[in-house]
Design an enzyme around this catalytic site. Structure first.
Site, PDB file in Angstrom:
ATOM      1  N   ASN A   1     -10.024  -0.612  -1.984  1.00 10.49           N
ATOM      2  CA  ASN A   1      -8.598  -0.369  -1.724  1.00 10.49           C
ATOM      3  C   ASN A   1      -7.805  -0.960  -2.889  1.00 10.49           C
ATOM      4  O   ASN A   1      -7.758  -2.181  -3.056  1.00 10.49           O
ATOM      5  CB  ASN A   1      -8.237  -1.033  -0.389  1.00 10.49           C
ATOM      6  CG  ASN A   1      -6.769  -0.901  -0.016  1.00 10.49           C
ATOM      7  OD1 ASN A   1      -5.914  -0.685  -0.866  1.00 10.49           O
ATOM      8  ND2 ASN A   1      -6.474  -1.057   1.254  1.00 10.49           N
TER       9      ASN A   1
ATOM     10  N   CYS B   1       0.811  -1.225   0.000  1.00 10.56           N
ATOM     11  CA  CYS B   1       0.000   0.000   0.000  1.00 10.56           C
ATOM     12  C   CYS B   1       0.840   1.269   0.000  1.00 10.56           C
ATOM     13  O   CYS B   1       0.383   2.321  -0.443  1.00 10.56           O
ATOM     14  CB  CYS B   1      -0.958  -0.003   1.185  1.00 10.56           C
ATOM     15  SG  CYS B   1      -2.141  -1.348   1.050  1.00 10.56           S
TER      16      CYS B   1
ATOM     17  N   HIS C   1      -3.654   7.170   1.138  1.00 13.13           N
ATOM     18  CA  HIS C   1      -3.904   5.852   0.557  1.00 13.13           C
ATOM     19  C   HIS C   1      -5.305   5.438   0.963  1.00 13.13           C
ATOM     20  O   HIS C   1      -5.685   5.550   2.134  1.00 13.13           O
ATOM     21  CB  HIS C   1      -2.860   4.856   1.067  1.00 13.13           C
ATOM     22  CG  HIS C   1      -3.294   3.433   0.902  1.00 13.13           C
ATOM     23  ND1 HIS C   1      -3.690   2.921  -0.308  1.00 13.13           N
ATOM     24  CD2 HIS C   1      -3.435   2.424   1.813  1.00 13.13           C
ATOM     25  CE1 HIS C   1      -4.038   1.657  -0.148  1.00 13.13           C
ATOM     26  NE2 HIS C   1      -3.906   1.332   1.121  1.00 13.13           N
TER      27      HIS C   1
HETATM   28  N1  COA Z   1     -19.151  -9.280   6.022  1.00 12.51           N
HETATM   29  C1  COA Z   1     -19.824  -9.601   7.132  1.00 12.51           C
HETATM   30  N2  COA Z   1     -19.236  -9.918   8.299  1.00 12.51           N
HETATM   31  C2  COA Z   1     -17.893  -9.856   8.325  1.00 12.51           C
HETATM   32  C3  COA Z   1     -17.130  -9.512   7.211  1.00 12.51           C
HETATM   33  C4  COA Z   1     -17.802  -9.214   6.014  1.00 12.51           C
HETATM   34  N3  COA Z   1     -17.171  -8.870   4.891  1.00 12.51           N
HETATM   35  N4  COA Z   1     -15.817  -9.556   7.557  1.00 12.51           N
HETATM   36  C5  COA Z   1     -15.771  -9.908   8.847  1.00 12.51           C
HETATM   37  N5  COA Z   1     -17.019 -10.101   9.309  1.00 12.51           N
HETATM   38  C6  COA Z   1     -17.427 -10.490  10.646  1.00 12.51           C
HETATM   39  C7  COA Z   1     -16.391 -11.373  11.334  1.00 12.51           C
HETATM   40  O1  COA Z   1     -16.560 -12.713  10.943  1.00 12.51           O
HETATM   41  C8  COA Z   1     -16.732 -11.141  12.774  1.00 12.51           C
HETATM   42  O2  COA Z   1     -17.861 -11.914  13.091  1.00 12.51           O
HETATM   43  P1  COA Z   1     -18.038 -12.589  14.567  1.00 12.51           P
HETATM   44  O3  COA Z   1     -18.054 -11.429  15.512  1.00 12.51           O
HETATM   45  O4  COA Z   1     -19.310 -13.308  14.441  1.00 12.51           O
HETATM   46  O5  COA Z   1     -16.826 -13.452  14.732  1.00 12.51           O
HETATM   47  C9  COA Z   1     -17.150  -9.686  12.824  1.00 12.51           C
HETATM   48  O6  COA Z   1     -17.519  -9.338  11.478  1.00 12.51           O
HETATM   49  C10 COA Z   1     -16.060  -8.756  13.284  1.00 12.51           C
HETATM   50  O7  COA Z   1     -14.855  -9.149  12.611  1.00 12.51           O
HETATM   51  P2  COA Z   1     -13.554  -8.298  12.710  1.00 12.51           P
HETATM   52  O8  COA Z   1     -12.540  -8.880  11.777  1.00 12.51           O
HETATM   53  O9  COA Z   1     -13.207  -8.158  14.154  1.00 12.51           O
HETATM   54  O10 COA Z   1     -14.108  -6.941  12.120  1.00 12.51           O
HETATM   55  P3  COA Z   1     -13.584  -5.488  12.311  1.00 12.51           P
HETATM   56  O11 COA Z   1     -14.548  -4.696  13.084  1.00 12.51           O
HETATM   57  O12 COA Z   1     -12.171  -5.435  12.738  1.00 12.51           O
HETATM   58  O13 COA Z   1     -13.654  -4.966  10.804  1.00 12.51           O
HETATM   59  C11 COA Z   1     -12.160  -4.611   9.004  1.00 12.51           C
HETATM   60  C12 COA Z   1     -12.896  -5.636   9.846  1.00 12.51           C
HETATM   61  C13 COA Z   1     -11.271  -5.370   8.057  1.00 12.51           C
HETATM   62  C14 COA Z   1     -13.182  -3.805   8.220  1.00 12.51           C
HETATM   63  C15 COA Z   1     -11.351  -3.674   9.929  1.00 12.51           C
HETATM   64  O14 COA Z   1     -10.600  -4.441  10.854  1.00 12.51           O
HETATM   65  C16 COA Z   1     -10.449  -2.784   9.169  1.00 12.51           C
HETATM   66  O15 COA Z   1     -10.895  -1.943   8.438  1.00 12.51           O
HETATM   67  N6  COA Z   1      -9.136  -2.916   9.324  1.00 12.51           N
HETATM   68  C17 COA Z   1      -8.162  -2.197   8.559  1.00 12.51           C
HETATM   69  C18 COA Z   1      -7.952  -2.964   7.301  1.00 12.51           C
HETATM   70  C19 COA Z   1      -7.234  -2.190   6.237  1.00 12.51           C
HETATM   71  O16 COA Z   1      -7.356  -1.002   6.147  1.00 12.51           O
HETATM   72  N7  COA Z   1      -6.472  -2.905   5.446  1.00 12.51           N
HETATM   73  C20 COA Z   1      -5.763  -2.353   4.389  1.00 12.51           C
HETATM   74  C21 COA Z   1      -4.479  -1.839   4.887  1.00 12.51           C
HETATM   75  S1  COA Z   1      -3.622  -1.026   3.657  1.00 12.51           S
END
Ligand code: COA
Length: 348
Positions: A305, A114, A275
Site C-alpha cells: 500500500n 490514502c 486505491h
Molecule cells: N504477521 C503475523 N501475525 C499478525 C500480523 C503479521 N503481520 N499482524 C497481526 N497479526 C496477528 C495479530 O497479532 C493477531 O494475533 P492474535 O490473534 O494472536 O492476537 C492476529 O494476527 C489477528 O490480528 P488482527 O489485527 O485482528 O488481524 P486482521 O485479521 O484484522 O488482519 C489486517 C489485519 C491489517 C490485515 C486487516 O485488519 C486489514 O487488512 N485491515 C485493513 C487495513 C487497511 O487496508 N489499511 C489501509 C487503509 S488505506
C-alpha cells in the site's frame, strides 16, 4: 468552462525490493500470513539516505511531463499529496518546485493520506475548469519506510506499506465528453484515531486514552517526548478491522454515487483502479459491484500500500500495459485515514 484531462502520467518505484520473507528478519510474521490477509508479496523501500519523498515525486513527474508533451517550465501549478513529507514543514510541493527548477508558481500540499490523490485530482480539476491554470502537475508520493516500526508490536501496520510515487499532468480540453467527468469527496472524522500517527503533533493526547505525562511547570515539549519514542506512539497506529469494515462500505457507496451522477452503470466501467489498500478490500469491492476481473486493476502484490501514490502508480502501470485506452471509462476510488474517501470518473 473547460473540462480537464490527464495529458501525461508516470510513476517511479525505488529499486530495493523487500519480500515478506525479508520482513521476518525484523519481526514475527510470515509470508503466508501477509499474503492471506493482504495479498501483498513484496514492497519497495526507498534508499534510507539518498531518496526522499520529493525526489521520488520528481522522477514520476519527469515522465508525466514528457508524456504530456510539455516541460517543467510550462507547469503552472503543483499539487503534492503525501503523508510522509520530507519535512514537517515546508511541504513537498515547494521542494519539488525547487528540484525541478520550475517558475515561481503556486505549490500546494494535500494531507489526505490514502485518498490524497483523488482530493488532489479534484482540486486540479476545479482550477482547470475555471480556466485559472492550464498545466497542473499532480503528484502522489510516499517514503513510508522511514517511519515504520519494524518491531513485532507494529506488524499489522508495517507489513502493509511501501514506498513510491506517481504523477499526472492535467490540461484543459474542449473535446466533448472527454476528461474528468466528476469527482466526489467525503469525510467522517468520528474514527480519526483508528488510523493515525499521533505524534509528533499538537494534540497532547486530547482524544487518546493514554496521554503523555510531563512535569506541570514545563511549557511545550509535548510535540515529541522520550516516552513517546519509547512506547512507540510516534509510529502509525491502525485498528485494521475498523478500517476494513468502513472501507468495504464506503468504496462501493462512492463509486455508485459517481456513476449515478453521470447516469452510468457499473457495466459501463472499463477499468476500476482502486486505491491499493489491501487485495481483500479490492476483491470485496469487485464482488459487491459485480465487476469482472478485467474491469479491476490491482498491483498491490508488488508494491504494498503506497498510500497517496497507489492510484497514480496503478493507473500508470495499467496505461503502460494498454489497459487504459482512448474513450474508456476509468473509475478511481480511494478510502483511508481520517476517514476520508472519494472517487473520480474519467473518460480517457
Ligand atoms: N504477521 C503475523 N501475525 C499478525 C500480523 C503479521 N503481520 N499482524 C497481526 N497479526 C496477528 C495479530 O497479532 C493477531 O494475533 P492474535 O490473534 O494472536 O492476537 C492476529 O494476527 C489477528 O490480528 P488482527 O489485527 O485482528 O488481524 P486482521 O485479521 O484484522 O488482519 C489486517 C489485519 C491489517 C490485515 C486487516 O485488519 C486489514 O487488512 N485491515 C485493513 C487495513 C487497511 O487496508 N489499511 C489501509 C487503509 S488505506
Amino acid at each position: 468552462m473547460y473540462q480537464s484531462t490527464i495529458a501525461g502520467i508516470g510513476y517511479y518505484v525505488p529499486k530495493n525490493v523487500y519480500t515478506n520473507n525479508d520482513l521476518t528478519r525484523f519481526m514475527d510474521t510470515s509470508d503466508e500470513w501477509i499474503q492471506e490477509r493482504t495479498g501483498i508479496k513484496e514492497r519497495r523501500y526507498a534508499d534510507r539516505l539518498e531518496e526522499t519523498t520529493t525526489g521520488m515525486g520528481v522522477e514520476a513527474a519527469k515522465i508525466a511531463i514528457e508524456r504530456a508533451n510539455t516541460t517543467a517550465q510550462d507547469i503552472d501549478f503543483i499539487i503534492f499529496a503525501t503523508l510522509s513529507p520530507d519535512y514537517y514543514f515546508p511541504g513537498c510541493a515547494v521542494l519539488l518546485q525547487r528540484e525541478m527548477g520550475m517558475k515561481e508558481i503556486g505549490a500546494l500540499d494535500v494531507r489526505n493520506q490514502c485518498s490524497g490523490f483523488i482530493y488532489a485530482l479534484s482540486i486540479a480539476d476545479q482550477f482547470i475548469k475555471t480556466g485559472m491554470y492550464k498545466n497542473i502537475l499532480v503528484v502522489g508520493a510516499e517514503k513510508q519506510s522511514f517511519a515504520i516500526d519494524y518491531a513485532t508490536r507494529s506488524r499489522n501496520v508495517s507489513v502493509i506499506f511501501g514506498d513510491g510515487a506517481g504523477a499526472v499532468v492535467m490540461q484543459p480540453t474542449t473535446e466533448p465528453g472527454k476528461g474528468i467527468l466528476s469527482t466526489h469527496l467525503h469525510s467522517d472524522g468520528a474514527e480519526a484515531e483508528k488510523l493515525a500517527l499521533y505524534y509528533p503533533g499538537a494534540s497532547a493526547g486530547k482524544w487518546l486514552d493514554k496521554k503523555p505525562t510531563l512535569p506541570e511547570q514545563e511549557l511545550g515539549g509535548l510535540f515529541m517526548t522520550k516516552e513517546m519514542l519509547e512506547d512507540g506512539s510516534i509510529f502509525p497506529h491502525m485498528d485494521g478491522q475498523a478500517v476494513f469494515k468502513k472501507a468495504v462500505v464506503k468504496f462501493p457507496e462512492v463509486i455508485h454515487e459517481a456513476l449515478s451522477a453521470n447516469n452510468l452503470l457499473t457495466t459501463d466501467i472499463d477499468l476500476l483502479v482502486p486505491h491499493q489498500a489491501n487485495l481483500r478490500i479490492s476483491q470485496f469491492i469487485q464482488k459487491n459491484l459485480g465487476l469482472r476481473d478485467d474491469q479491476v486493476f490491482n498491483n498491490i502484490e508488488k508494491y504494498g500500500n503506497t498510500t497517496a501514490a497507489s492510484i497514480p502508480i496503478a493507473l500508470s502501470e495499467a496505461w503502460e500495459q494498454g489497459k487504459v485506452k482512448k474513450g474508456d471509462l476509468i473509475c478511481l476510488a480511494a478510502f483511508g485515514a481520517g476517514f476520508t474517501w472519494g472517487a473520480a470518473l474519467i473518460r480517457w
